[in-house]
Design a protein around this motif. Structure first.
Motif, short mmCIF file in Angstrom:
data_model
loop_
_atom_site.label_atom_id
_atom_site.label_comp_id
_atom_site.label_asym_id
_atom_site.label_seq_id
_atom_site.Cartn_x
_atom_site.Cartn_y
_atom_site.Cartn_z
N VAL A 57 0.86 -1.19 0.00
CA VAL A 57 0.00 0.00 0.00
C VAL A 57 0.89 1.23 0.00
N ALA A 58 0.71 2.09 -1.01
CA ALA A 58 1.50 3.32 -1.12
C ALA A 58 1.09 4.31 -0.04
N LYS A 59 1.93 5.32 0.14
CA LYS A 59 1.67 6.33 1.17
C LYS A 59 0.34 7.03 0.97
N ASP A 60 -0.12 7.13 -0.29
CA ASP A 60 -1.41 7.80 -0.55
C ASP A 60 -2.60 6.86 -0.36
N GLY A 61 -2.34 5.63 0.10
CA GLY A 61 -3.40 4.68 0.39
C GLY A 61 -3.83 3.82 -0.78
N THR A 62 -3.23 4.03 -1.95
CA THR A 62 -3.59 3.23 -3.12
C THR A 62 -2.68 2.01 -3.23
N PRO A 63 -3.20 0.93 -3.82
CA PRO A 63 -2.38 -0.28 -3.94
C PRO A 63 -1.33 -0.15 -5.03
N ARG A 64 -0.24 -0.87 -4.86
CA ARG A 64 0.82 -0.96 -5.86
C ARG A 64 1.17 -2.43 -6.02
N SER A 65 1.52 -2.80 -7.24
CA SER A 65 2.03 -4.14 -7.52
C SER A 65 3.15 -3.96 -8.53
N ILE A 66 4.35 -4.39 -8.16
CA ILE A 66 5.51 -4.18 -9.03
C ILE A 66 6.28 -5.48 -9.22
N PRO A 67 6.83 -5.69 -10.41
CA PRO A 67 7.73 -6.82 -10.59
C PRO A 67 9.08 -6.47 -9.98
N ILE A 68 9.69 -7.44 -9.31
CA ILE A 68 10.99 -7.19 -8.67
C ILE A 68 11.73 -8.52 -8.52
N ALA A 69 13.03 -8.47 -8.69
CA ALA A 69 13.86 -9.66 -8.52
C ALA A 69 13.88 -10.06 -7.04
N PHE A 70 14.07 -11.35 -6.80
CA PHE A 70 14.08 -11.84 -5.42
C PHE A 70 14.97 -13.07 -5.32
N THR A 71 15.25 -13.43 -4.09
CA THR A 71 15.88 -14.71 -3.81
C THR A 71 15.26 -15.27 -2.54
N TRP A 72 15.27 -16.56 -2.43
CA TRP A 72 14.71 -17.29 -1.28
C TRP A 72 15.88 -17.93 -0.56
N ASN A 73 16.01 -17.68 0.74
CA ASN A 73 17.13 -18.25 1.48
C ASN A 73 16.74 -19.45 2.34
N GLY A 74 15.54 -19.95 2.13
CA GLY A 74 15.06 -21.10 2.90
C GLY A 74 14.13 -20.71 4.03
N ALA A 75 14.15 -19.45 4.43
CA ALA A 75 13.28 -18.96 5.49
C ALA A 75 12.64 -17.63 5.15
N GLU A 76 13.33 -16.85 4.29
CA GLU A 76 12.86 -15.51 3.97
C GLU A 76 13.01 -15.25 2.47
N ILE A 77 12.16 -14.36 1.99
CA ILE A 77 12.28 -13.86 0.63
C ILE A 77 13.00 -12.52 0.74
N VAL A 78 14.07 -12.36 -0.03
CA VAL A 78 14.87 -11.15 0.04
C VAL A 78 14.80 -10.43 -1.30
N LEU A 79 14.43 -9.16 -1.25
CA LEU A 79 14.41 -8.27 -2.39
C LEU A 79 15.45 -7.19 -2.11
N CYS A 80 16.00 -6.57 -3.12
CA CYS A 80 16.94 -5.47 -2.91
C CYS A 80 16.51 -4.29 -3.76
N THR A 81 16.69 -3.10 -3.22
CA THR A 81 16.30 -1.90 -3.95
C THR A 81 17.24 -0.75 -3.60
#
Length: 164
Positions: A29-53
């Motif tokens: 949810v963006a700061k203005d209250g509207t939804p956002r959906s974005i494609p982003i690279a990720f990795t799974w470490n076995g317990a967590e999904i990690v994104l970098c920006t």
């Protein structure tokens, strides 16, 4: 969902296959209250999904204000295979380039020379990044063979009761 139920979903062979992909869709949810959906690279470490920006990414103030997120990892074939994950984003500002960023971008086709140049460019551009770490609090795998979206499951159950 209980942690063991989440682990059971994420440990299925198809879930592990989807978690090995390189792209997810992050919803927040963006700061203005509207939804956002974005494609982003990720990795799974076995317990967590990690994104970098980037440290100046517009999504960071939104995630600080409301860390609730949802992720979709899916295939482009019919029937689609879909892994849905919900969780809370924790933001970790780091100096330099996180190893996860290099790992998640390592699956793209590059010659060794291109990889060296890409990494040199990345290191010259970013003095640091933000790791967005998501610990799953809910997960559902939909394969349209053994599992369906919950609304479709409900319709199938109602039909069985009518016909039954």
């Amino acid at each position: 969902m209980l942690p063991n139920e989440i682990a059971e979903v994420l440990d299925k062979p198809l879930s592990r296959e989807l978690l090995a992909r390189d792209l997810t869709r992050l919803a927040y949810v963006a700061k203005d209250g509207t939804p956002r959906s974005i494609p982003i690279a990720f990795t799974w470490n076995g317990a967590e999904i990690v994104l970098c920006t980037t440290k100046n990414s517009p999504k960071l103030p939104s995630l600080r204000a409301n860390p609730a997120v949802a992720l979709t990892i899916d295939t482009e074939v019919h029937p689609p295979k879909i892994l849905l994950v919900r969780g809370r984003a924790e933001l970790d500002v780091v100096d330099g380039i996180p190893e996860e960023f290099l790992q998640m971008n390592g699956s793209y086709e590059m010659t060794p020379e291109q990889r060296v140049e890409w990494e040199r460019e990345v290191r010259s551009l970013y003095d640091g990044m933000v790791r967005i770490v998501i610990t799953p609090t809910w997960a559902k795998l939909i394969d349209f063979e053994t599992t369906l979206p919950s609304a479709v499951e409900e319709l199938a159950r109602q039909r069985a009761e009518r016909v039954g």
